[in-house]
Design a protein around this motif. Structure first.
Motif, PDB file in Angstrom:
ATOM      1  N   PRO A  77     -17.236 -66.522  14.106  1.00 32.81           N
ATOM      2  CA  PRO A  77     -17.858 -67.667  14.785  1.00 32.81           C
ATOM      3  C   PRO A  77     -19.284 -67.944  14.339  1.00 32.81           C
ATOM      4  CG  PRO A  77     -17.732 -65.768  16.252  1.00 32.81           C
ATOM      5  CD  PRO A  77     -17.025 -65.376  15.001  1.00 32.81           C
ATOM      6  N   GLU A  78     -19.844 -67.203  13.420  1.00 29.22           N
ATOM      7  CA  GLU A  78     -21.217 -67.460  12.957  1.00 29.22           C
ATOM      8  C   GLU A  78     -21.314 -67.243  11.455  1.00 29.22           C
ATOM      9  OE1 GLU A  78     -22.719 -64.261  15.597  1.00 29.22           O
ATOM     10  OE2 GLU A  78     -23.746 -63.485  13.831  1.00 29.22           O
ATOM     11  N   LEU A  79     -22.443 -67.669  10.863  1.00 29.47           N
ATOM     12  CA  LEU A  79     -22.570 -67.525   9.417  1.00 29.47           C
ATOM     13  C   LEU A  79     -22.749 -66.064   9.056  1.00 29.47           C
ATOM     14  CD1 LEU A  79     -25.563 -66.917   7.938  1.00 29.47           C
ATOM     15  CD2 LEU A  79     -26.105 -69.077   9.002  1.00 29.47           C
ATOM     16  N   THR A  80     -22.321 -65.738   7.875  1.00 25.93           N
ATOM     17  CA  THR A  80     -22.533 -64.390   7.372  1.00 25.93           C
ATOM     18  C   THR A  80     -22.816 -64.493   5.885  1.00 25.93           C
ATOM     19  OG1 THR A  80     -21.641 -62.127   7.353  1.00 25.93           O
ATOM     20  CG2 THR A  80     -20.083 -63.891   6.861  1.00 25.93           C
ATOM     21  N   THR A  81     -23.184 -63.346   5.278  1.00 28.74           N
ATOM     22  CA  THR A  81     -23.276 -63.290   3.816  1.00 28.74           C
ATOM     23  C   THR A  81     -22.523 -62.053   3.371  1.00 28.74           C
ATOM     24  OG1 THR A  81     -25.199 -61.872   3.462  1.00 28.74           O
ATOM     25  CG2 THR A  81     -25.660 -64.190   4.004  1.00 28.74           C
ATOM     26  N   TYR A  82     -22.207 -61.981   2.095  1.00 28.65           N
ATOM     27  CA  TYR A  82     -21.430 -60.867   1.537  1.00 28.65           C
ATOM     28  C   TYR A  82     -22.322 -60.152   0.541  1.00 28.65           C
ATOM     29  CZ  TYR A  82     -17.716 -63.371   3.814  1.00 28.65           C
ATOM     30  OH  TYR A  82     -16.961 -63.998   4.768  1.00 28.65           O
ATOM     31  N   HIS A  83     -22.988 -59.111   1.012  1.00 26.60           N
ATOM     32  CA  HIS A  83     -23.918 -58.401   0.138  1.00 26.60           C
ATOM     33  C   HIS A  83     -23.238 -57.195  -0.505  1.00 26.60           C
ATOM     34  CE1 HIS A  83     -27.166 -56.420  -1.727  1.00 26.60           C
ATOM     35  NE2 HIS A  83     -27.263 -55.452  -0.837  1.00 26.60           N
TER      36      HIS A  83
END
Ligand code: C2O
Ligand code: CU
Ligand code: CU
Length: 477
Positions: free
Chosen positions: A99-105
């Motif tokens: 339900p929210e933004l994420t990043t793929y580190h």
């Protein structure tokens, strides 16, 4: 030689302004250690590998009774182990079903800034993105975790972390255990507090010096046991905790051999009875259970709390020897006329900063030219009297540790690393070079310190092909 100490400055162990949370032995029956399956590629050819990684929310049976609401990659909690083969072209579709933004580190992966997955590359809910890059680095255990600013810590706490394994031909030629799931086992070390109805409550447990819980959780398992069916087992240990240092040792002070650091094999294997890992560090160790017989139990402790039970079964004799030469360090020469980068990590709790500044997504703090090798001197200005150990991490590169306060690095710091713990009042000297352009973060990996501003960023430019990098703003996210 067998090392029997943790090396670090003992009075600093567990220092924590908001109040340290010690581990407690869980009061539930032992459960079989969950071993994440390898993520199946969507497609693999001689030259290319294709994967899909989906961030999703779900529920997990961690404690008896009510399930815990959790987040994970391609499964409800943590994720499947992602395998990259060196020199292949990798294509990863990352998809956000949260339900929210994420990043793929990709922590420890040597890739350009747009692939690295730091805070400038958000993937919004419902969206996806394809990452194309070449895997070109030595075999090692890396990891994938969320990295949105400033909620990295909360997303990792929810479960967004998983092991990434790089394989190469050199490592494959060595006589080391590598039968994944049998004698080659990831151990993701985390801790959580289970509240009423077995739920996690990040905000209730929030602490600016790092969120902790009293219950150790290994690969998402509380009070795990593992069935030992081979004489030697390789453990790929990752400190995936938000703040906890793990001080590992086995029952009977069983010796073990460390073969890798964060980003490569060590130049030579190192024997230990005790090993301390700080946040985000990895160590692969080989444990030889030859002194035990079926029915015995060996216990792995952190400080004095049991965290994994090993149940010994019948196994075949294994006389393989770990070679004394594992890896050749091939660091480039330092360019003589470049200035030294001086980094000072200061403060604790809300006061944390790097070079007296809090992180700002719009500010470039330092620059380095692609391919040039430079010295970084990283100081922890905390006082020896009541200060804490800060694990310093850099994106986009693997570095060599040159010295600690002018002295030799620890014996298990001979390989490539991306995270280095710095004692209060200590300065470590690193040799740092970048093979890919972009904007990269560097920060303390106590994740609440990172979110709290103990983070800065570097711009790496290729002079032959200068680029303008797009910097997101906290407010535009
Ligand atoms: Cu493990 Cu900035 O990350
Ligand atoms: Cu990282
Ligand atoms: Cu810190």
């Amino acid at each position: 030689k067998v090392y029997k100490d943790y090396f670090y400055y003992e009075p600093a162990f567990n220092t924590h302004d908001g109040g340290y949370v010690p581990l407690e032995e869980p009061n539930i029956p032992q459960q079989k250690l969950k071993i994440p399956e390898p993520l199946k590629p969507d497609k693999e050819t001689d030259t290319d590998m294709y994967y899909t990684v989906i961030s999703e929310a779900g529920e997990s049976q961690i404690m008896p009774g009510i399930k815990t609401k959790t987040w994970g990659y391609n499964q409800p909690l943590l994720g499947k182990t992602i395998i990259f083969k060196r020199s292949k072209n990798i294509h990863v579709t990352v998809k956000n079903e949260l339900p929210e933004l994420t990043t793929y580190h990709w922590h420890g992966l040597n890739v350009s800034g747009d692939i690295d997955g730091g805070c400038h590359t958000p993937v919004y809910p419902g969206e996806s993105k394809v990452l194309n890059f070449k895997c070109d680095q030595p075999a090692a255990t890396l990891w994938l975790h969320a990295h949105p600013c400033p909620s990295t810590a909360e997303q990792v706490w929810h479960g967004l972390a998983t092991a990434v394994v790089v394989k190469d031909e050199h490592e494959a030629s060595l006589p080391l255990p590598r039968n994944y799931g049998v004698d080659d086992i990831p151990l993701i070390l985390q801790d959580r507090r289970f509240h009423e109805d077995n739920q996690w409550d990040y905000h209730k447990d929030y602490d600016p010096d790092g969120v902790q819980g009293p219950t150790a959780m290994i690969n998402g398992t509380v009070n795990p046991y593992f069935d030992v069916t081979t004489q030697k087992v390789r453990f790929r240990i990752l400190d995936g905790a938000n703040r906890r240092e793990w001080r590992l040792h086995f029952s009977d002070d069983l010796e073990f051999t460390q073969i890798t650091g964060d980003g490569s094999l060590l130049t030579h294997p190192v024997k230990f009875t005790h090993l301390m890992l700080t946040c985000a560090e990895r160590a692969e160790i080989v444990v030889d259970f030859s002194n035990y017989k079926p029915g015995d139990e060996v216990i792995l402790y952190s400080d004095d709390v049991p965290i994994v039970h090993f149940r010994i079964h019948e196994f075949a004799k294994d006389d393989s020897k770990i070679p004394n030469d594992l890896f050749k360090m091939n660091a480039p020469e330092v360019t003589p006329d470049t200035p030294t980068h001086k980094i000072v990590m200061s403060g604790m709790d809300e006061e944390v900063a790097i070079n007296d500044k809090k992180f700002n997504m719009q500010r470039i703090d330092t620059k380095q030219t692609l391919g040039s090798c430079e010295i970084w001197e990283v100081t922890n200005s905390n006082d020896c009297d009541g200060g804490m150990i800060h694990p310093y991490h850099m994106h986009g590169c693997l570095f060599q540790v040159l010295s600690r306060d002018g002295k030799e690095p620890y014996p298990n710091e001979t390989g490539l690393k991306d995270t280095i713990a710095v004692d209060p009042n200590e300065t470590v000297k690193l040799k740092v070079w970048f093979d890919h352009p972009g904007v990269f973060m560097y920060h303390c990996h106590i994740i609440e310190h990172e979110d709290g501003g103990m983070m800065a960023q570097i711009e790496v430019q290729d002079p032959k092909n200068p680029q303008k990098f797009n910097l997101m703003d906290m407010d535009t996210l």
